[in-house]
Design a protein around this motif. Structure first.
Motif, PDB file in Angstrom:
ATOM      1  N   THR B  88       0.831  -1.195   0.000  1.00 58.79           N
ATOM      2  CA  THR B  88       0.000   0.000   0.000  1.00 58.79           C
ATOM      3  C   THR B  88       0.871   1.252   0.000  1.00 58.79           C
ATOM      4  O   THR B  88       2.101   1.158   0.055  1.00 58.79           O
ATOM      5  CB  THR B  88      -0.971  -0.016   1.208  1.00 58.79           C
ATOM      6  N   ALA B  89       0.220   2.402  -0.085  1.00 59.94           N
ATOM      7  CA  ALA B  89       0.966   3.659  -0.146  1.00 59.94           C
ATOM      8  C   ALA B  89       1.929   3.761   1.039  1.00 59.94           C
ATOM      9  O   ALA B  89       1.565   3.471   2.172  1.00 59.94           O
ATOM     10  CB  ALA B  89      -0.011   4.828  -0.124  1.00 59.94           C
ATOM     11  N   GLY B  90       3.166   4.154   0.734  1.00 61.92           N
ATOM     12  CA  GLY B  90       4.178   4.265   1.782  1.00 61.92           C
ATOM     13  C   GLY B  90       5.074   3.046   1.888  1.00 61.92           C
ATOM     14  O   GLY B  90       6.089   3.080   2.582  1.00 61.92           O
ATOM     15  N   ASP B  91       4.717   1.959   1.199  1.00 60.22           N
ATOM     16  CA  ASP B  91       5.577   0.765   1.187  1.00 60.22           C
ATOM     17  C   ASP B  91       6.604   0.893   0.062  1.00 60.22           C
ATOM     18  O   ASP B  91       6.373   1.586  -0.932  1.00 60.22           O
ATOM     19  CB  ASP B  91       4.756  -0.502   0.922  1.00 60.22           C
ATOM     20  N   THR B  92       7.712   0.200   0.220  1.00 58.00           N
ATOM     21  CA  THR B  92       8.668   0.064  -0.881  1.00 58.00           C
ATOM     22  C   THR B  92       8.716  -1.406  -1.282  1.00 58.00           C
ATOM     23  O   THR B  92       8.775  -2.285  -0.417  1.00 58.00           O
ATOM     24  CB  THR B  92      10.074   0.533  -0.460  1.00 58.00           C
ATOM     25  N   ILE B 113       9.718 -10.970  -4.827  1.00 58.27           N
ATOM     26  CA  ILE B 113       9.235  -9.640  -4.449  1.00 58.27           C
ATOM     27  C   ILE B 113       9.320  -9.501  -2.929  1.00 58.27           C
ATOM     28  O   ILE B 113       8.805 -10.344  -2.196  1.00 58.27           O
ATOM     29  CB  ILE B 113       7.767  -9.443  -4.899  1.00 58.27           C
ATOM     30  N   HIS B 114      10.012  -8.447  -2.496  1.00 61.52           N
ATOM     31  CA  HIS B 114      10.090  -8.151  -1.063  1.00 61.52           C
ATOM     32  C   HIS B 114       9.379  -6.823  -0.790  1.00 61.52           C
ATOM     33  O   HIS B 114       9.308  -5.961  -1.664  1.00 61.52           O
ATOM     34  CB  HIS B 114      11.543  -8.043  -0.601  1.00 61.52           C
ATOM     35  N   ARG B 115       8.898  -6.689   0.415  1.00 65.50           N
ATOM     36  CA  ARG B 115       8.211  -5.450   0.792  1.00 65.50           C
ATOM     37  C   ARG B 115       8.873  -4.862   2.035  1.00 65.50           C
ATOM     38  O   ARG B 115       9.206  -5.600   2.967  1.00 65.50           O
ATOM     39  CB  ARG B 115       6.743  -5.773   1.105  1.00 65.50           C
ATOM     40  N   LEU B 116       9.051  -3.546   2.005  1.00 61.40           N
ATOM     41  CA  LEU B 116       9.517  -2.846   3.207  1.00 61.40           C
ATOM     42  C   LEU B 116       8.385  -1.923   3.647  1.00 61.40           C
ATOM     43  O   LEU B 116       8.031  -0.976   2.934  1.00 61.40           O
ATOM     44  CB  LEU B 116      10.774  -2.026   2.892  1.00 61.40           C
ATOM     45  N   GLY B 135      14.004  -5.071   7.859  1.00 61.07           N
ATOM     46  CA  GLY B 135      12.568  -4.855   7.659  1.00 61.07           C
ATOM     47  C   GLY B 135      12.020  -5.413   6.363  1.00 61.07           C
ATOM     48  O   GLY B 135      10.811  -5.392   6.136  1.00 61.07           O
ATOM     49  N   TRP B 136      12.901  -5.924   5.497  1.00 66.71           N
ATOM     50  CA  TRP B 136      12.422  -6.493   4.231  1.00 66.71           C
ATOM     51  C   TRP B 136      11.770  -7.849   4.479  1.00 66.71           C
ATOM     52  O   TRP B 136      12.313  -8.686   5.183  1.00 66.71           O
ATOM     53  CB  TRP B 136      13.572  -6.675   3.236  1.00 66.71           C
TER      54      TRP B 136
END
Lengths: 127, 183
Positions: B88-92, B113-116, B135-136
């Protein structure tokens, strides 16, 4: 490796590459007509066979190439006698007997069955 | 473009890119908009299909770069794709593409695919909790195939199909992306 063992491994490859059920993968099933393979799937199948059997497959070794573009080999949608001879020489694992009575270019893809792949692997491993 | 920057490039082997998910992207306002009648608030979630697009662009640049963008490289097949969590918005997002096999016809690429989630990492750090892997978190994996279109047209009974001589896959935006990323 026995023919049945090869078929078992080929089946795994096709179930994975074409998202078909195991029982659909019979020796007589045509990759295009019965199992819904499209052009990129042939590349996928080549890569997966290499992985599973541990050999390298050259471009044009399993599936035909550079036949359709050559006017010596194809005229008006029909493969010429020269073309048929070239295909037979390049692809000894394919059974051309029924097709060569009416050698239409459009039907070449249908010649490739699960059994064709098993023949190919058997010859390749036997070499 | 569905990737913002290339952060690692090992030619012919591996490419890593990042994507910042932003509320400035209009699709997040529709996916999903608030539904007043049903009493549901807005839920801005990046569609999984766009994550696949980002992953495919990452893999496509890697495969195209291998031959110095001489070929038109197109995504030909997604063998398998799994996305387990939303972005969502604010994620990398971090897309990692690794070439498993490549030849003149095409390539198979494995993607992860990783998300931070910056908000969660910030909250954890503020409370003194340990943050693993900076945090990934892996949220997806994709198996893809790319075709070198130039070597595949005309074969298999498709003779006579023409396409433009210029490279219509890798336009200026891809070149700009690599250049601005320092590659």
């Amino acid at each position: 490796m026995t023919r049945d063992e090869i078929l078992g491994k080929v089946r795994t490859v096709l179930v994975d590459a074409l998202a078909v059920d195991e029982d659909e993968v019979t020796p007589g099933a045509s990759l295009v007509r019965d199992l819904g393979a499209e052009s990129i799937d042939f590349l996928d199948i080549v890569f997966k066979l290499e992985q599973v059997f541990g050999f390298k497959i050259q471009q044009g070794e399993l599936f035909p190439e550079n036949v359709a573009q050559d006017p010596k080999y194809v005229q008006n949608g029909k493969v010429t006698p020269d073309g048929v001879a070239a295909l037979k020489a390049r692809l000894p694992h394919v059974d051309f007997s029924a097709w060569e009575k009416d050698p239409s270019l459009g039907k070449v893809a249908e010649l490739f069955t699960v059994g064709t792949l098993v023949n190919f692997v058997e010859k390749k491993l036997g070499r | 473009m569905w990737i913002d920057r290339v952060i690692e490039l090992k030619p012919r082997e591996r490419l890593v890119a990042i994507k910042n998910v932003s509320l400035a992207e209009e699709h997040l306002h529709d996916h999903f908009a608030a539904d007043v009648e049903r009493g549901l608030g807005a839920a801005p979630v990046m569609p999984g299909s766009l994550m696949l697009e980002g992953m495919a662009q990452t893999g496509g640049v890697l495969v195209g770069h291998a031959e110095n963008f001489a070929y038109n490289v197109v995504l030909a097949k997604i063998n398998r794709a799994e996305i387990s969590k939303d972005a969502t918005a604010g994620d990398t997002l971090r897309y990692t593409a690794v070439i498993e096999r490549m030849d003149a016809i095409g390539a198979t690429v494995k993607g992860t695919i990783h998300r931070l989630r910056h908000a969660s990492v910030h909250a954890a750090k503020s409370s003194g909790a340990a943050v693993t892997d900076e945090g990934w978190e892996q949220i997806g994996s994709v198996e893809m195939m790319f075709s070198h279109l130039d070597n595949n047209m005309g074969g298999g009974g498709q003779a006579g199909r023409d396409y433009p001589a210029r490279n219509f896959v890798f336009g200026e935006s891809f070149k700009t992306l690599l250049k601005s990323s320092g590659y």
